[in-house]
Design a protein around this motif. Structure first.
Motif: not given
Length: 71
Positions: A21-33, A35-47
């Motif tokens: 669960p901790d890693l999943h939260r971190s991956l979710t947070d990374y995906a959010a960051v 999105r903010e950095a590039y203005g492009d939504k990317a799914e965890i499975a793509d990252l």
């Protein structure tokens, strides 16, 4: 002979991984960051594949071992 060599096999291979669960939260947070950095939504499975490629390419001991092995 073409300047561009034959392309390598690019057939995707599905891989299922279980994470904590901790890693999943971190991956979710990374995906959010991301999105903010590039203005492009990317799914965890793509990252994750890009993250793994970057990790492996940056692991000097792994790269050194591959070269020593001839790969």
């Amino acid at each position: 002979m073409l300047k561009l060599g034959k392309l390598p096999d690019r057939t995707p291979i599905k891989l299922t991984v279980t994470v904590t669960p901790d890693l999943h939260r971190s991956l979710t947070d990374y995906a959010a960051v991301y999105r903010e950095a590039y203005g492009d939504k990317a799914e965890i499975a793509d990252l994750v594949p890009a993250m793994l490629e970057a990790f492996l390419a940056g692991d000097r001991e792994f790269v050194k071992a591959l070269k020593a092995k001839g790969g």
